[in-house]
Enzyme design. Sequence first.
Site, PDB file in Angstrom:
ATOM      1  CD  GLU A   1      -0.577  -3.384  -1.733  1.00  0.00           C
ATOM      2  OE1 GLU A   1      -1.468  -3.608  -0.902  1.00  0.00           O
ATOM      3  OE2 GLU A   1       0.025  -4.302  -2.336  1.00  0.00           O
TER       4      GLU A   1
ATOM      5  CB  CYS B   1       1.799  -3.126   1.362  1.00  0.00           C
ATOM      6  SG  CYS B   1       2.306  -4.455   0.237  1.00  0.00           S
TER       7      CYS B   1
ATOM      8  CG  HIS C   1       2.737  -7.819  -1.544  1.00  0.00           C
ATOM      9  ND1 HIS C   1       1.989  -7.805  -0.394  1.00  0.00           N
ATOM     10  CD2 HIS C   1       3.358  -9.021  -1.563  1.00  0.00           C
ATOM     11  CE1 HIS C   1       2.138  -8.934   0.248  1.00  0.00           C
ATOM     12  NE2 HIS C   1       2.976  -9.704  -0.429  1.00  0.00           N
TER      13      HIS C   1
ATOM     14  CB  CYS D   1      -0.062  -7.153   3.911  1.00  0.00           C
ATOM     15  SG  CYS D   1       1.482  -6.777   3.027  1.00  0.00           S
TER      16      CYS D   1
END
Length: 191
Positions: free
Chosen positions: A97, A128, A95, A125
């Site tokens: 992040e 993260c 992801h 999410c």
Amino acid sequence: MNTSDPPEDRYSGDSSPENRYGGDQYEDRYSGDPPEDCPGAGEEAEAYFMRLALREAERALVHDDVPIGAVLVRGGEVLAAAHNERELRADPTAHAEILALREASRVLGSWRLLDCTLYVTLEPCAMCAGAIVLARVARVVYGATDPKAGACGSVLDVLGEPRLNHRPEVLSGVLAPDCGQLLSEFFASRR
């Protein structure tokens, strides 16, 4: 984040077709100089760094990843910028992040990202958000909310959980229409 055919209005923000992202139009819309008072937080600085995150999100489209971008900043200086690379790397943890946190840690030579602000185009999410807490990020600024997987208040509130040892400040809704539209258009093109 769940990528299965979300409804058109899943992400907060304008989804009108006249505001497309790509090529020169994207560069023109999301370029510019940082505000003079960049080291401090303020509306202009928040919008500037979110525009950088949007530019990063656009890069995910090249390899057919969900267009989410993240920029990690300390004292007005960008330490790291990343976009989703789950498809590119065949890695469910790639992801934006997570990749930005890893790069900033490498740049600083420490896993503690104290006094840093993470700008991300979509509400983080649970994975993260957990990494943000563990990295001791001071502030999180995000654009669009994610009512199906968001962990900053939408579905869960990992960043505000009082039993955890760190709780970053959270600011939501910065350039939310632009962030939401980029995601809505991405999913609409796959239907």
